[in-house]
Design an enzyme around this catalytic site. Sequence first.
Site, short mmCIF file in Angstrom:
data_model
loop_
_atom_site.label_atom_id
_atom_site.label_comp_id
_atom_site.label_asym_id
_atom_site.label_seq_id
_atom_site.Cartn_x
_atom_site.Cartn_y
_atom_site.Cartn_z
CB ILE A 83 -1.21 -0.11 1.11
CG1 ILE A 83 -1.89 1.07 1.16
CG2 ILE A 83 -0.18 0.10 2.48
CD1 ILE A 83 -2.88 1.16 2.22
CB SER A 84 1.18 4.00 -2.48
OG SER A 84 1.48 3.25 -3.66
CD GLN A 85 5.83 8.50 1.31
OE1 GLN A 85 6.15 8.16 0.16
NE2 GLN A 85 6.49 9.32 2.00
#
Length: 218
Positions: free
Chosen positions: A66-68
């Site tokens: 899950i992206s920053q």
Amino acid sequence: MSADEEARFLIMRKRMVRIQIERRGIKERRVRDAMLGVPRHLFVPAHLKERAYDDGALPIGEDQTISQPYIVAKMTELLALKGDERVLEVGTGSGYQAAVLARLVREVYTIEIVPSLALQAEERLKRMGYDNIRVRLGDGYRGWKEHAPFDAVIVTAAPDHIPTKLVEQLREGGRMVIPVGNVNQYLTLLVKEKDGVREEQVIPVRFVPMTGEAQAQE
């Protein structure tokens, strides 16, 4: 989850938006409000809930992440959404980016190549009441032609080139945000204009590679 736990996570989310997103220059209030409205801790594995609002990407299984939070906000802001768009996302992952988009647009069409992630994301989003998101299991390299053209396209895995079919499925005036590259990746903004496509490298990034047909085309 108890009311006290929800309140604690809300405090963490507000801090995330204030420090990681607003202070880094995300000016669009609608984007910041969408990030505030989506409970990120429900999109990560249970053992990582306390880290859900950390300033970084987190693993979600199947070698995916899950992206920053800042990157999610930056990519969303670059799409310049007004509210009535139809958006294609390639790389559903946990469903978090789709949930953020769903608060900002009319329809979200999202494709995930990993079966377990597609199933989990679809169930999660339905459970949370997102009725304007459609999840499809498949290879997003060629887009979702049946629902094209799209007002915007967002890609959350990195090919080493820009997939032609995704550009073709973007309407005139539409915008696409995609990480491009192998060792050195750049978040790239494309704007489809009447006489061609304008392309701009925005910031260096690090995404998981796009799998499937994208790798066969290298």
